[in-house]
Design a protein around this motif. Structure first.
Motif, PDB file in Angstrom:
ATOM      1  N   LYS A  21       0.835  -1.200   0.000  1.00 15.25           N
ATOM      2  CA  LYS A  21       0.000   0.000   0.000  1.00 15.25           C
ATOM      3  C   LYS A  21       0.878   1.261   0.000  1.00 15.25           C
ATOM      4  O   LYS A  21       0.513   2.288  -0.531  1.00 15.25           O
ATOM      5  CB  LYS A  21      -0.900  -0.028   1.242  1.00 15.25           C
ATOM      6  N   TYR A  22       2.081   1.149   0.585  1.00 20.95           N
ATOM      7  CA  TYR A  22       2.981   2.296   0.690  1.00 20.95           C
ATOM      8  C   TYR A  22       4.150   2.246  -0.288  1.00 20.95           C
ATOM      9  O   TYR A  22       4.754   3.269  -0.593  1.00 20.95           O
ATOM     10  CB  TYR A  22       3.533   2.406   2.113  1.00 20.95           C
ATOM     11  N   TYR A  23       4.508   1.049  -0.769  1.00 23.48           N
ATOM     12  CA  TYR A  23       5.676   0.928  -1.649  1.00 23.48           C
ATOM     13  C   TYR A  23       5.490  -0.293  -2.532  1.00 23.48           C
ATOM     14  O   TYR A  23       5.291  -1.404  -2.029  1.00 23.48           O
ATOM     15  CB  TYR A  23       6.947   0.789  -0.800  1.00 23.48           C
ATOM     16  N   ASP A  24       5.570  -0.110  -3.829  1.00 24.21           N
ATOM     17  CA  ASP A  24       5.353  -1.191  -4.794  1.00 24.21           C
ATOM     18  C   ASP A  24       6.659  -1.939  -5.050  1.00 24.21           C
ATOM     19  O   ASP A  24       7.312  -1.765  -6.073  1.00 24.21           O
ATOM     20  CB  ASP A  24       4.788  -0.606  -6.086  1.00 24.21           C
ATOM     21  N   VAL A  25       7.036  -2.791  -4.108  1.00 29.30           N
ATOM     22  CA  VAL A  25       8.303  -3.507  -4.193  1.00 29.30           C
ATOM     23  C   VAL A  25       8.344  -4.437  -5.413  1.00 29.30           C
ATOM     24  O   VAL A  25       9.389  -4.573  -6.046  1.00 29.30           O
ATOM     25  CB  VAL A  25       8.608  -4.269  -2.882  1.00 29.30           C
ATOM     26  N   ALA A  26       7.225  -5.038  -5.761  1.00 27.37           N
ATOM     27  CA  ALA A  26       7.196  -5.949  -6.917  1.00 27.37           C
ATOM     28  C   ALA A  26       7.589  -5.213  -8.188  1.00 27.37           C
ATOM     29  O   ALA A  26       8.396  -5.706  -8.978  1.00 27.37           O
ATOM     30  CB  ALA A  26       5.815  -6.579  -7.062  1.00 27.37           C
ATOM     31  N   ASN A  27       7.047  -4.045  -8.382  1.00 28.99           N
ATOM     32  CA  ASN A  27       7.371  -3.251  -9.565  1.00 28.99           C
ATOM     33  C   ASN A  27       8.838  -2.844  -9.567  1.00 28.99           C
ATOM     34  O   ASN A  27       9.489  -2.862 -10.601  1.00 28.99           O
ATOM     35  CB  ASN A  27       6.468  -2.027  -9.636  1.00 28.99           C
ATOM     36  N   CYS A  28       9.356  -2.487  -8.402  1.00 25.96           N
ATOM     37  CA  CYS A  28      10.772  -2.106  -8.309  1.00 25.96           C
ATOM     38  C   CYS A  28      11.675  -3.262  -8.704  1.00 25.96           C
ATOM     39  O   CYS A  28      12.636  -3.074  -9.442  1.00 25.96           O
ATOM     40  CB  CYS A  28      11.102  -1.629  -6.908  1.00 25.96           C
ATOM     41  N   PHE A  29      11.374  -4.470  -8.213  1.00 29.73           N
ATOM     42  CA  PHE A  29      12.198  -5.626  -8.564  1.00 29.73           C
ATOM     43  C   PHE A  29      11.995  -6.060 -10.008  1.00 29.73           C
ATOM     44  O   PHE A  29      12.832  -6.755 -10.561  1.00 29.73           O
ATOM     45  CB  PHE A  29      11.958  -6.796  -7.608  1.00 29.73           C
ATOM     46  N   ASN A  30      10.918  -5.643 -10.633  1.00 28.41           N
ATOM     47  CA  ASN A  30      10.751  -5.922 -12.065  1.00 28.41           C
ATOM     48  C   ASN A  30      11.668  -5.026 -12.894  1.00 28.41           C
ATOM     49  O   ASN A  30      12.065  -5.377 -13.991  1.00 28.41           O
ATOM     50  CB  ASN A  30       9.298  -5.720 -12.497  1.00 28.41           C
ATOM     51  N   GLU A  31      12.012  -3.856 -12.342  1.00 27.89           N
ATOM     52  CA  GLU A  31      12.837  -2.887 -13.068  1.00 27.89           C
ATOM     53  C   GLU A  31      14.333  -3.027 -12.774  1.00 27.89           C
ATOM     54  O   GLU A  31      15.159  -2.724 -13.611  1.00 27.89           O
ATOM     55  CB  GLU A  31      12.368  -1.473 -12.738  1.00 27.89           C
ATOM     56  N   LYS A  32      14.683  -3.434 -11.561  1.00 24.88           N
ATOM     57  CA  LYS A  32      16.101  -3.579 -11.187  1.00 24.88           C
ATOM     58  C   LYS A  32      16.224  -4.616 -10.084  1.00 24.88           C
ATOM     59  O   LYS A  32      15.248  -4.925  -9.409  1.00 24.88           O
ATOM     60  CB  LYS A  32      16.694  -2.244 -10.765  1.00 24.88           C
ATOM     61  N   ASN A  33      17.431  -5.154  -9.900  1.00 21.32           N
ATOM     62  CA  ASN A  33      17.579  -6.197  -8.888  1.00 21.32           C
ATOM     63  C   ASN A  33      18.215  -5.708  -7.589  1.00 21.32           C
ATOM     64  O   ASN A  33      18.366  -6.488  -6.659  1.00 21.32           O
ATOM     65  CB  ASN A  33      18.333  -7.411  -9.450  1.00 21.32           C
ATOM     66  N   ILE A  34      18.567  -4.434  -7.505  1.00 22.44           N
ATOM     67  CA  ILE A  34      19.033  -3.848  -6.245  1.00 22.44           C
ATOM     68  C   ILE A  34      18.184  -2.612  -5.975  1.00 22.44           C
ATOM     69  O   ILE A  34      18.059  -1.736  -6.838  1.00 22.44           O
ATOM     70  CB  ILE A  34      20.524  -3.464  -6.287  1.00 22.44           C
ATOM     71  N   ILE A  35      17.574  -2.581  -4.775  1.00 22.27           N
ATOM     72  CA  ILE A  35      16.746  -1.430  -4.404  1.00 22.27           C
ATOM     73  C   ILE A  35      17.161  -0.932  -3.026  1.00 22.27           C
ATOM     74  O   ILE A  35      17.826  -1.646  -2.268  1.00 22.27           O
ATOM     75  CB  ILE A  35      15.238  -1.788  -4.401  1.00 22.27           C
ATOM     76  N   GLU A  36      16.756   0.287  -2.704  1.00 15.51           N
ATOM     77  CA  GLU A  36      16.949   0.820  -1.355  1.00 15.51           C
ATOM     78  C   GLU A  36      15.727   0.452  -0.536  1.00 15.51           C
ATOM     79  O   GLU A  36      14.597   0.493  -1.029  1.00 15.51           O
ATOM     80  CB  GLU A  36      17.127   2.331  -1.392  1.00 15.51           C
ATOM     81  N   TRP A  37      15.976   0.082   0.738  1.00 14.24           N
ATOM     82  CA  TRP A  37      14.889  -0.331   1.609  1.00 14.24           C
ATOM     83  C   TRP A  37      15.103   0.256   2.991  1.00 14.24           C
ATOM     84  O   TRP A  37      16.231   0.356   3.454  1.00 14.24           O
ATOM     85  CB  TRP A  37      14.853  -1.865   1.704  1.00 14.24           C
TER      86      TRP A  37
END
Length: 130
Positions: A21-37
């Protein structure tokens, strides 16, 4: 702790909640394999981070590795306050039906409100699919 001991420690394993609801982690991992959390505990570089996605999944869906920690970051809104983040690298995606909350309950996990260590028996189960 001596420096040499620090590098021979086994990595810790954490379950970290994620609210889509606050952060679309699935979409982020679809775009790149390293994210900030958001980082709110003492996760170290090399630790394994399992992202537990809240409703609609209520399951562990991602296995990641912390690649950088304690990065200063200032953010605040009515839902979340962040003062440091970590970078996590996607290692594996699990089927959303595999590690559901009811399955985690079998390993003694009754709530996931913040980062928590992974029980040893659950760790073995999560690592079987590697």
């Amino acid at each position: 702790m001596s420096i040499s001991h620090k590098y021979t420690e086994n990595p810790d394993e954490w379950i970290v909640p994620a609210n889509p609801k606050y952060y679309d982690v699935a979409n982020c991992f679809n775009e790149k394999n390293i994210i900030e959390w958001k980082q709110s505990n003492d996760i170290k570089v090399g630790d394994i981070v399992y992202l537990y996605i809240a409703n609609p999944y209520s399951a562990i869906v991602y296995r990641c590795e912390a690649t950088e920690v304690n990065i200063p970051y200032e953010y605040k809104d009515k839902n979340v306050s962040i003062n440091r983040v970590m970078k996590i690298k996607l290692l594996e995606r699990y089927n959303k039906d595999k590690y559901t909350f009811s399955k985690l309950n079998e390993y003694g996990i009754k709530t996931i409100k913040g980062p928590r260590r992974v029980p040893e028996k659950l760790s073995k189960e999560l690592n079987k699919s590697n």
